[in-house]
Scaffold this motif. Sequence first.
Motif, PDB file in Angstrom:
ATOM      1  N   ALA A  25       9.098  64.510  59.902  1.00 28.02           N
ATOM      2  CA  ALA A  25       9.604  65.551  60.797  1.00 28.02           C
ATOM      3  C   ALA A  25      11.090  65.334  61.016  1.00 28.02           C
ATOM      4  N   PHE A  26      11.826  66.433  61.063  1.00 28.96           N
ATOM      5  CA  PHE A  26      13.259  66.404  61.304  1.00 28.96           C
ATOM      6  C   PHE A  26      13.559  67.223  62.546  1.00 28.96           C
ATOM      7  N   GLU A  27      14.238  66.639  63.505  1.00 31.58           N
ATOM      8  CA  GLU A  27      14.598  67.339  64.729  1.00 31.58           C
ATOM      9  C   GLU A  27      15.659  68.398  64.438  1.00 31.58           C
ATOM     10  N   PRO A  35      15.798  84.804  54.282  1.00 28.90           N
ATOM     11  CA  PRO A  35      16.559  84.692  55.530  1.00 28.90           C
ATOM     12  C   PRO A  35      15.690  84.375  56.753  1.00 28.90           C
ATOM     13  N   VAL A  36      14.411  84.690  56.689  1.00 25.91           N
ATOM     14  CA  VAL A  36      13.491  84.379  57.791  1.00 25.91           C
ATOM     15  C   VAL A  36      13.476  82.869  58.059  1.00 25.91           C
ATOM     16  N   PHE A  37      13.674  82.065  57.009  1.00 27.70           N
ATOM     17  CA  PHE A  37      13.719  80.610  57.160  1.00 27.70           C
ATOM     18  C   PHE A  37      14.875  80.206  58.088  1.00 27.70           C
ATOM     19  N   GLY A  38      16.045  80.789  57.915  1.00 27.28           N
ATOM     20  CA  GLY A  38      17.189  80.484  58.773  1.00 27.28           C
ATOM     21  C   GLY A  38      16.939  80.875  60.213  1.00 27.28           C
ATOM     22  N   GLU A  39      16.293  82.019  60.412  1.00 32.28           N
ATOM     23  CA  GLU A  39      15.947  82.454  61.762  1.00 32.28           C
ATOM     24  C   GLU A  39      14.975  81.470  62.404  1.00 32.28           C
ATOM     25  N   ALA A  40      13.982  81.032  61.631  1.00 34.13           N
ATOM     26  CA  ALA A  40      12.995  80.077  62.147  1.00 34.13           C
ATOM     27  C   ALA A  40      13.644  78.737  62.479  1.00 34.13           C
ATOM     28  N   LEU A  41      14.634  78.329  61.676  1.00 32.85           N
ATOM     29  CA  LEU A  41      15.345  77.062  61.934  1.00 32.85           C
ATOM     30  C   LEU A  41      16.003  77.067  63.304  1.00 32.85           C
ATOM     31  N   GLN A  42      16.565  78.199  63.688  1.00 31.44           N
ATOM     32  CA  GLN A  42      17.256  78.292  64.971  1.00 31.44           C
ATOM     33  C   GLN A  42      16.302  78.182  66.153  1.00 31.44           C
ATOM     34  N   ASP A  43      15.049  78.570  65.961  1.00 35.04           N
ATOM     35  CA  ASP A  43      14.094  78.612  67.060  1.00 35.04           C
ATOM     36  C   ASP A  43      13.145  77.421  67.107  1.00 35.04           C
ATOM     37  N   ALA A  44      13.005  76.696  66.010  1.00 35.57           N
ATOM     38  CA  ALA A  44      12.014  75.615  65.928  1.00 35.57           C
ATOM     39  C   ALA A  44      12.561  74.305  66.492  1.00 35.57           C
ATOM     40  N   PRO A  45      11.718  73.515  67.166  1.00 35.23           N
ATOM     41  CA  PRO A  45      12.151  72.211  67.672  1.00 35.23           C
ATOM     42  C   PRO A  45      12.293  71.164  66.569  1.00 35.23           C
ATOM     43  N   SER A  46      11.629  71.422  65.426  1.00 37.68           N
ATOM     44  CA  SER A  46      11.694  70.473  64.309  1.00 37.68           C
ATOM     45  C   SER A  46      11.263  71.157  63.017  1.00 37.68           C
ATOM     46  N   LEU A  50       6.419  73.634  54.917  1.00 33.44           N
ATOM     47  CA  LEU A  50       7.472  73.377  55.891  1.00 33.44           C
ATOM     48  C   LEU A  50       7.073  74.106  57.167  1.00 33.44           C
ATOM     49  N   GLU A  51       6.822  73.350  58.218  1.00 33.85           N
ATOM     50  CA  GLU A  51       6.416  73.936  59.486  1.00 33.85           C
ATOM     51  C   GLU A  51       7.612  73.956  60.428  1.00 33.85           C
ATOM     52  N   LEU A  52       7.972  75.134  60.884  1.00 40.13           N
ATOM     53  CA  LEU A  52       9.073  75.323  61.819  1.00 40.13           C
ATOM     54  C   LEU A  52       8.513  76.055  63.024  1.00 40.13           C
ATOM     55  N   GLY A  53       8.097  75.317  64.023  1.00 41.99           N
ATOM     56  CA  GLY A  53       7.450  75.927  65.179  1.00 41.99           C
ATOM     57  C   GLY A  53       6.166  76.606  64.749  1.00 41.99           C
ATOM     58  N   SER A  54       6.056  77.910  65.024  1.00 41.15           N
ATOM     59  CA  SER A  54       4.839  78.650  64.669  1.00 41.15           C
ATOM     60  C   SER A  54       4.873  79.206  63.246  1.00 41.15           C
ATOM     61  N   LYS A  55       5.999  79.048  62.569  1.00 43.92           N
ATOM     62  CA  LYS A  55       6.121  79.570  61.196  1.00 43.92           C
ATOM     63  C   LYS A  55       5.908  78.452  60.179  1.00 43.92           C
ATOM     64  N   VAL A  56       5.157  78.776  59.130  1.00 45.79           N
ATOM     65  CA  VAL A  56       4.895  77.818  58.053  1.00 45.79           C
ATOM     66  C   VAL A  56       5.316  78.458  56.737  1.00 45.79           C
ATOM     67  N   PHE A  57       6.091  77.723  55.958  1.00 41.94           N
ATOM     68  CA  PHE A  57       6.572  78.187  54.658  1.00 41.94           C
ATOM     69  C   PHE A  57       5.929  77.330  53.573  1.00 41.94           C
ATOM     70  N   GLN A  58       5.101  77.953  52.735  1.00 41.84           N
ATOM     71  CA  GLN A  58       4.482  77.262  51.601  1.00 41.84           C
ATOM     72  C   GLN A  58       5.457  77.327  50.439  1.00 41.84           C
ATOM     73  N   VAL A  59       5.860  76.168  49.933  1.00 38.02           N
ATOM     74  CA  VAL A  59       6.861  76.125  48.860  1.00 38.02           C
ATOM     75  C   VAL A  59       6.462  75.097  47.811  1.00 38.02           C
ATOM     76  N   ARG A  60       7.197  75.113  46.709  1.00 40.68           N
ATOM     77  CA  ARG A  60       7.021  74.104  45.655  1.00 40.68           C
ATOM     78  C   ARG A  60       8.325  73.346  45.509  1.00 40.68           C
ATOM     79  N   ILE A  61       8.195  72.040  45.290  1.00 43.48           N
ATOM     80  CA  ILE A  61       9.365  71.201  45.062  1.00 43.48           C
ATOM     81  C   ILE A  61       9.213  70.496  43.721  1.00 43.48           C
ATOM     82  N   HIS A  62      10.339  70.141  43.132  1.00 42.18           N
ATOM     83  CA  HIS A  62      10.396  69.519  41.807  1.00 42.18           C
ATOM     84  C   HIS A  62      11.040  68.146  41.964  1.00 42.18           C
ATOM     85  N   TYR A  63      10.419  67.099  41.409  1.00 44.40           N
ATOM     86  CA  TYR A  63      10.941  65.740  41.556  1.00 44.40           C
ATOM     87  C   TYR A  63      11.824  65.347  40.376  1.00 44.40           C
ATOM     88  N   PHE A  64      13.002  64.784  40.696  1.00 42.36           N
ATOM     89  CA  PHE A  64      13.932  64.268  39.691  1.00 42.36           C
ATOM     90  C   PHE A  64      14.081  62.770  39.907  1.00 42.36           C
TER      91      PHE A  64
END
Length: 150
Positions: free
Chosen positions: A131-133, A107-118, A79-93
């Motif tokens: 991409a999500f605006e 909580p860093v994810f929430g902070e990055a959400l506020q600053d990222a354009p997408s 998940l790329e939020l501006g200059s921050k990238v979060f490596q995660v795992r997802i599970h399919y149902f």
Amino acid sequence: MRKILLLTLVAILFPLSSNAAWRGTFSNGVGNAHGRALSSYGTMFVTCSLSNRSYSITIDGYKGKLLDRVDDADQSIALELGSKVFQVRIHYFEPDKSWVLTGQLSPVFGEALQDAPSITIYNKNHMKVQAFETAGIEQAIQSIRGGCRI
């Protein structure tokens, strides 16, 4: 698992719109924010929960071919939020046609959400999935962060 998905819904992003109008709510220990997607089809839910003071995501209704659709299997995404990238795992149902985060985002994810354009999702092969605006998300995230005490 449906109950968990319903309890963890937060940011709803609808397809094919570049004009996001975000709203945030908080009730029963779960924060909710609503917006619109930048491109492609699918919905992303970003969750904050009072009980664990963290974030989660769900990707629902994605129709592209860049995410694996193997029922009950995990895969890595970024998940790329501006200059921050979060490596995660997802599970399919398969029954829900949804991918759910396995684990939680800090909580860093929430902070990055506020600053990222997408929010841009990349698959395990580093191919751009969607991409999500995030325009207008600041107030919604502040509202749910306050409720979740993050």
